[in-house]
Design a protein around this motif. Structure first.
Motif, short mmCIF file in Angstrom:
data_model
loop_
_atom_site.label_atom_id
_atom_site.label_comp_id
_atom_site.label_asym_id
_atom_site.label_seq_id
_atom_site.Cartn_x
_atom_site.Cartn_y
_atom_site.Cartn_z
N LEU A 22 10.40 17.11 4.24
CA LEU A 22 10.00 16.72 2.89
C LEU A 22 9.83 15.21 2.76
CD1 LEU A 22 12.14 19.11 0.66
CD2 LEU A 22 9.67 19.15 1.02
N VAL A 23 10.75 14.46 3.36
CA VAL A 23 10.62 13.00 3.35
C VAL A 23 9.31 12.60 4.03
CG1 VAL A 23 11.56 10.91 4.44
CG2 VAL A 23 13.06 12.41 3.17
N GLY A 24 9.01 13.23 5.15
CA GLY A 24 7.78 12.93 5.86
C GLY A 24 6.55 13.26 5.05
N LEU A 25 6.56 14.43 4.41
CA LEU A 25 5.43 14.85 3.59
C LEU A 25 5.21 13.89 2.41
CD1 LEU A 25 3.29 17.08 3.25
CD2 LEU A 25 4.94 18.28 1.80
N LEU A 26 6.30 13.53 1.75
CA LEU A 26 6.19 12.59 0.64
C LEU A 26 5.73 11.22 1.11
CD1 LEU A 26 9.37 13.54 -1.42
CD2 LEU A 26 6.98 14.03 -1.98
N ASP A 27 6.18 10.80 2.30
CA ASP A 27 5.74 9.53 2.84
C ASP A 27 4.26 9.56 3.22
OD1 ASP A 27 7.26 7.27 2.71
OD2 ASP A 27 7.84 7.27 4.82
N VAL A 28 3.79 10.69 3.72
CA VAL A 28 2.36 10.83 4.01
C VAL A 28 1.56 10.67 2.72
CG1 VAL A 28 0.57 12.50 4.69
CG2 VAL A 28 2.57 12.16 6.13
N PHE A 29 2.00 11.33 1.66
CA PHE A 29 1.31 11.20 0.37
C PHE A 29 1.35 9.76 -0.13
CE2 PHE A 29 2.25 15.90 -0.62
CZ PHE A 29 1.08 16.29 0.01
N ARG A 30 2.49 9.13 0.02
CA ARG A 30 2.62 7.74 -0.41
C ARG A 30 1.71 6.84 0.42
NH1 ARG A 30 8.26 4.41 -0.90
NH2 ARG A 30 7.40 2.57 -1.90
N GLY A 31 1.61 7.13 1.70
CA GLY A 31 0.72 6.36 2.56
C GLY A 31 -0.73 6.51 2.15
N ILE A 32 -1.14 7.74 1.83
CA ILE A 32 -2.51 7.98 1.40
C ILE A 32 -2.78 7.22 0.10
CG2 ILE A 32 -4.10 9.75 0.53
CD1 ILE A 32 -2.77 11.66 2.58
N MET A 33 -1.83 7.24 -0.83
CA MET A 33 -2.01 6.51 -2.09
C MET A 33 -2.11 5.01 -1.83
SD MET A 33 0.39 8.48 -4.88
CE MET A 33 1.90 7.94 -4.13
N GLY A 34 -1.32 4.51 -0.90
CA GLY A 34 -1.38 3.08 -0.59
C GLY A 34 -2.68 2.68 0.08
N ILE A 35 -3.15 3.52 0.99
CA ILE A 35 -4.41 3.23 1.68
C ILE A 35 -5.57 3.28 0.69
CG2 ILE A 35 -6.03 4.08 3.42
CD1 ILE A 35 -3.51 5.02 5.00
N ALA A 36 -5.52 4.22 -0.25
CA ALA A 36 -6.57 4.35 -1.25
C ALA A 36 -6.43 3.29 -2.35
CB ALA A 36 -6.53 5.74 -1.86
N GLU A 37 -5.36 2.49 -2.27
CA GLU A 37 -5.07 1.46 -3.26
C GLU A 37 -5.06 2.03 -4.67
OE1 GLU A 37 -7.33 -2.09 -2.73
OE2 GLU A 37 -6.92 -2.13 -0.58
N ASP A 38 -4.27 3.07 -4.81
CA ASP A 38 -4.14 3.76 -6.08
C ASP A 38 -3.42 2.86 -7.09
OD1 ASP A 38 -4.25 5.72 -7.94
OD2 ASP A 38 -2.99 7.15 -6.87
N ASP A 39 -3.63 3.13 -8.36
CA ASP A 39 -3.00 2.35 -9.42
C ASP A 39 -1.59 2.82 -9.74
OD1 ASP A 39 -5.23 0.77 -9.68
OD2 ASP A 39 -6.15 2.08 -11.18
N VAL A 40 -1.03 3.69 -8.92
CA VAL A 40 0.31 4.21 -9.14
C VAL A 40 1.34 3.12 -8.88
CG1 VAL A 40 2.01 5.88 -8.31
CG2 VAL A 40 -0.36 6.54 -8.59
N PHE A 41 1.05 2.20 -7.99
CA PHE A 41 2.00 1.19 -7.56
C PHE A 41 2.03 -0.01 -8.49
CE2 PHE A 41 0.74 3.50 -3.74
CZ PHE A 41 1.98 3.87 -3.27
N VAL A 42 3.20 -0.58 -8.63
CA VAL A 42 3.41 -1.77 -9.43
C VAL A 42 3.09 -2.98 -8.57
CG1 VAL A 42 5.15 -3.10 -10.70
CG2 VAL A 42 5.24 -0.62 -10.72
N THR A 43 2.38 -3.94 -9.12
CA THR A 43 2.14 -5.17 -8.37
C THR A 43 3.21 -6.18 -8.75
OG1 THR A 43 0.63 -5.91 -10.09
CG2 THR A 43 -0.33 -4.81 -8.19
N THR A 44 3.82 -6.76 -7.74
CA THR A 44 4.92 -7.68 -7.94
C THR A 44 4.56 -9.04 -7.34
OG1 THR A 44 6.39 -5.81 -7.70
CG2 THR A 44 7.40 -7.97 -7.64
N PRO A 45 4.37 -10.04 -8.15
CA PRO A 45 4.05 -11.36 -7.60
C PRO A 45 5.31 -12.02 -7.04
CG PRO A 45 4.13 -11.47 -9.99
CD PRO A 45 4.33 -10.03 -9.62
#
Length: 148
Positions: free
Chosen positions: A30-53
């Protein structure tokens, strides 16, 4: 004449070891599956992530996506080995869960709730894999399964 089939006696320790290893395998998958999804969101530069300066560990979001995608795929592969009770998978499972904890700690400002959940689950995976003792006969393929 009836043939009697005798099963080796299972100990409570072996049952716990088997259960904890299965728990760790499912959770690591499950950790791996969730990390794969998180990786796909990061690669797609999804707006789900908070930008932190001005974050000390500021990496490109696409770079974090590839890191999480690779760790997730590796975690899922190791989880399959854990279901087969392979000793190499147990060792790699602890290592991969540790790397997942480090990666999620470093990317904590980008998705704080998800990172904390992943760190917690990975901690349980490490605990479940480390609490199984060598003498629990989980990896013993011989017929002698007596108590020690």
């Amino acid at each position: 004449m009836t043939a009697t089939h005798t099963r080796p006696a299972h100990t409570a320790r072996q049952d716990w070891a088997t259960g904890l290893t299965a728990f760790a395998a499912v959770m690591l998958f499950l950790v791996g599956l969730l990390d794969v999804f998180r990786g796909i969101m990061g690669i797609a530069e999804d707006d789900v992530f908070v930008t932190t300066p001005n974050y000390v560990f500021a990496f490109d979001l696409t770079g974090w996506g590839w890191v999480h995608l690779a760790l997730g795929a590796l975690a899922m592969a190791v989880a399959v080995g854990l279901l087969k009770t392979a000793l190499w998978a147990r060792v790699l499972g602890v290592a991969i869960a540790g790397l997942v904890i480090i990666a999620n700690f470093l990317s904590l400002p980008y998705s704080p709730v998800w990172s904390v959940v992943m760190i917690t689950i990975s901690g349980f995976v490490i605990w479940a894999l480390c609490v199984v003792q060598r003498g629990s006969n989980l990896y013993d393929t011989s017929g002698d399964r007596g108590t020690r």
